[in-house]
Scaffold this motif. Structure first.
Motif, short mmCIF file in Angstrom:
data_model
loop_
_atom_site.label_atom_id
_atom_site.label_comp_id
_atom_site.label_asym_id
_atom_site.label_seq_id
_atom_site.Cartn_x
_atom_site.Cartn_y
_atom_site.Cartn_z
N SER A 24 2.48 -0.24 -6.45
CA SER A 24 3.23 -1.44 -6.87
C SER A 24 2.37 -2.70 -6.78
O SER A 24 2.60 -3.66 -7.52
CB SER A 24 4.49 -1.60 -6.02
OG SER A 24 4.18 -1.96 -4.69
N PHE A 25 1.38 -2.71 -5.87
CA PHE A 25 0.57 -3.92 -5.71
C PHE A 25 -0.24 -4.23 -6.97
O PHE A 25 -0.27 -5.39 -7.42
CB PHE A 25 -0.33 -3.79 -4.49
CG PHE A 25 0.42 -3.79 -3.19
CD1 PHE A 25 1.06 -4.94 -2.75
CD2 PHE A 25 0.52 -2.66 -2.42
CE1 PHE A 25 1.77 -4.96 -1.56
CE2 PHE A 25 1.23 -2.65 -1.23
CZ PHE A 25 1.86 -3.80 -0.80
N MET A 31 1.54 -9.46 -13.30
CA MET A 31 2.54 -10.45 -13.71
C MET A 31 1.90 -11.83 -13.85
O MET A 31 0.88 -12.13 -13.22
CB MET A 31 3.69 -10.48 -12.72
CG MET A 31 4.43 -9.15 -12.59
SD MET A 31 6.03 -9.29 -11.79
CE MET A 31 6.99 -10.10 -13.06
N SER A 32 2.50 -12.65 -14.67
CA SER A 32 1.99 -14.00 -14.92
C SER A 32 2.01 -14.82 -13.64
O SER A 32 2.90 -14.65 -12.79
CB SER A 32 2.82 -14.70 -15.99
OG SER A 32 2.82 -13.95 -17.20
N SER A 233 9.73 0.70 -7.44
CA SER A 233 9.17 0.12 -6.22
C SER A 233 10.24 -0.42 -5.29
O SER A 233 9.96 -0.69 -4.13
CB SER A 233 8.19 -1.00 -6.57
OG SER A 233 7.09 -0.47 -7.30
N SER A 234 11.46 -0.59 -5.78
CA SER A 234 12.56 -1.03 -4.92
C SER A 234 13.61 0.06 -4.80
O SER A 234 13.85 0.58 -3.71
CB SER A 234 13.18 -2.34 -5.45
OG SER A 234 12.25 -3.40 -5.41
N VAL A 260 -0.10 3.40 2.85
CA VAL A 260 -0.10 2.44 1.74
C VAL A 260 -1.49 1.85 1.50
O VAL A 260 -1.97 1.83 0.36
CB VAL A 260 0.95 1.34 1.96
CG1 VAL A 260 0.83 0.26 0.89
CG2 VAL A 260 2.35 1.95 1.94
N PRO A 261 -2.20 1.32 2.54
CA PRO A 261 -3.56 0.83 2.27
C PRO A 261 -4.52 1.92 1.82
O PRO A 261 -5.47 1.65 1.10
CB PRO A 261 -3.99 0.21 3.61
CG PRO A 261 -3.09 0.81 4.63
CD PRO A 261 -1.80 1.08 3.94
N PHE A 262 -4.26 3.17 2.22
CA PHE A 262 -5.09 4.29 1.76
C PHE A 262 -4.90 4.49 0.26
O PHE A 262 -5.88 4.68 -0.49
CB PHE A 262 -4.71 5.56 2.52
CG PHE A 262 -5.49 6.78 2.11
CD1 PHE A 262 -6.79 6.97 2.57
CD2 PHE A 262 -4.94 7.73 1.27
CE1 PHE A 262 -7.52 8.09 2.19
CE2 PHE A 262 -5.65 8.85 0.88
CZ PHE A 262 -6.95 9.04 1.35
N VAL A 263 -3.65 4.43 -0.21
CA VAL A 263 -3.38 4.55 -1.65
C VAL A 263 -4.00 3.37 -2.40
O VAL A 263 -4.61 3.55 -3.46
CB VAL A 263 -1.86 4.62 -1.92
CG1 VAL A 263 -1.56 4.54 -3.42
CG2 VAL A 263 -1.28 5.89 -1.33
N SER A 264 -3.86 2.16 -1.84
CA SER A 264 -4.46 0.99 -2.48
C SER A 264 -5.98 1.12 -2.56
O SER A 264 -6.59 0.69 -3.54
CB SER A 264 -4.08 -0.28 -1.68
OG SER A 264 -2.69 -0.48 -1.67
N MET A 265 -6.58 1.74 -1.54
CA MET A 265 -8.03 1.98 -1.56
C MET A 265 -8.41 2.91 -2.71
O MET A 265 -9.38 2.66 -3.44
CB MET A 265 -8.46 2.59 -0.23
CG MET A 265 -9.94 2.95 -0.15
SD MET A 265 -10.29 4.09 1.22
CE MET A 265 -9.51 5.61 0.62
N LEU A 266 -7.63 3.99 -2.91
CA LEU A 266 -7.93 4.92 -4.00
C LEU A 266 -7.81 4.24 -5.36
O LEU A 266 -8.61 4.48 -6.27
CB LEU A 266 -6.99 6.12 -3.92
CG LEU A 266 -7.12 7.02 -2.68
CD1 LEU A 266 -6.10 8.14 -2.73
CD2 LEU A 266 -8.53 7.58 -2.57
N VAL A 267 -6.78 3.38 -5.50
CA VAL A 267 -6.63 2.63 -6.75
C VAL A 267 -7.83 1.72 -6.98
O VAL A 267 -8.35 1.61 -8.10
CB VAL A 267 -5.32 1.80 -6.73
CG1 VAL A 267 -5.24 0.89 -7.95
CG2 VAL A 267 -4.11 2.73 -6.68
#
Length: 308
Positions: A24-25, A31-32, A233-234, A260-267
């Motif tokens: 979701s991040f 978004m604008s 995401s909600s 969550v930070p692990f997934v963000s790292m992969l992204v």
């Protein structure tokens, strides 16, 4: 007694929860700029609650009692407190400080769970949570480029820590209310009322502290992203969390926040592979080890219960 299949589904659901939250991040980043974040969050919750509203016509226990309604109001305050302090602190605290404070949520949930008697006093779970917290801190350190000069504790960090306490209290109150029969045993209905009340309070905060006219800058693409974030995401993530809360302890549920930070790292690695480096390895290994130990702990507990 909870079956092994229900426990396994709860853990798998929380893994999906971590994936959806982690993804979701990047979506929010599309978004604008200049859109009011609290009002956007309220709209996301409204979209999710609307998607779940048909449940009100299919279940006899769709309306909570007075005790349940009061508890939903407190849970809504927890959501409003977390999102409100997060957005307020975003301009007054460093990203590293906020990431560091957020890893305290599972440990806070464990402590609060003991106070509300929905957690058992044992050394294994706090040890697993501490291992995951160290791993998540390692990922935050790697994301900051290995620099610690962003660490500080001021009024922004203090406000965000209060929000972290509110975030930890949410699953504790859910478990506590379930144990007393004040909340519906159906995860969908608990999700609906949490989102409805929480979204209303967040929207009120947005109307007080933000300018609704800024929503006029929203594009069709922003609206589409908002619907996606509201549904997945909600809505879906809150449902997965509520379903897991009925089976797992609050600390075990919130421990998946370490993923969550692990997934963000992969992204990040997919989008910008040049960021791959050894500094990500220690934190990743500790986070994965913590989740593996959490799964093993529940498996051992289930075998002991079956043997008894």
């Amino acid at each position: 007694m909870t079956s092994s299949r229900e426990v396994a589904r709860a853990h798998l659901g929380m893994m999906l929860w971590a994936l959806l939250v982690g993804l979701s991040f990047p979506a929010v980043g599309l978004m604008s700029e200049g859109l009011p974040p609290l009002l956007l969050t309220a709209i996301r919750f409204a979209v999710a609650a609307l998607a779940l509203s048909p449940l009100l016509f299919h279940h006899a226990d769709r309306w909570p009692g007075l005790a349940g309604l009061a508890l939903y109001a407190v849970m809504g305050l927890c959501l409003a407190g977390f999102f409100g302090t997060m957005f307020w602190a975003a301009h007054r605290a460093t990203a590293l400080s906020m990431a560091t404070l957020f890893v305290s949520v599972p440990l806070l949930a464990f402590g609060l769970g003991l106070m509300f008697r929905v957690e058992s006093l044992a050394w294994r779970l706090p040890g697993v949570l501490l291992l995951g917290a160290i791993g998540a801190l390692g990922l935050a350190w790697a994301e900051s480029g290995g620099r610690l000069d962003g660490m500080r504790f001021g009024i922004g960090e203090a406000a965000f820590f209060v929000g972290c306490v509110a975030s930890a209290l949410y699953p504790v109150l859910s478990k506590w209310g379930l144990a007393r029969g004040w909340l519906s045993p159906r995860a969908g209905l608990r999700t609906f009322w949490s989102l409805l009340v929480g979204g209303g309070l967040i929207g009120l905060l947005g109307l007080i502290g933000e300018s609704p006219s800024d929503l006029a800058g929203m594009t069709v693409g922003d609206a589409a992203l908002l619907v996606y974030l509201g549904l997945f995401s909600s809505g879906l993530t809150f449902w997965l969390q509520q379903r897991a809360t009925a089976v797992l302890t609050p600390a075990a549920v919130t421990a998946y926040g370490y993923l969550v930070p692990f997934v963000s790292m992969l992204v990040l690695f997919v989008r910008e592979p040049q960021h791959i480096g050894w500094e990500w390895l220690p934190g990743s290994a500790l986070v994965l080890a913590a989740i593996a130990l959490l799964l093993r702990r529940d498996a051992v507990n289930r075998r002991l219960q079956a043997a008894a």
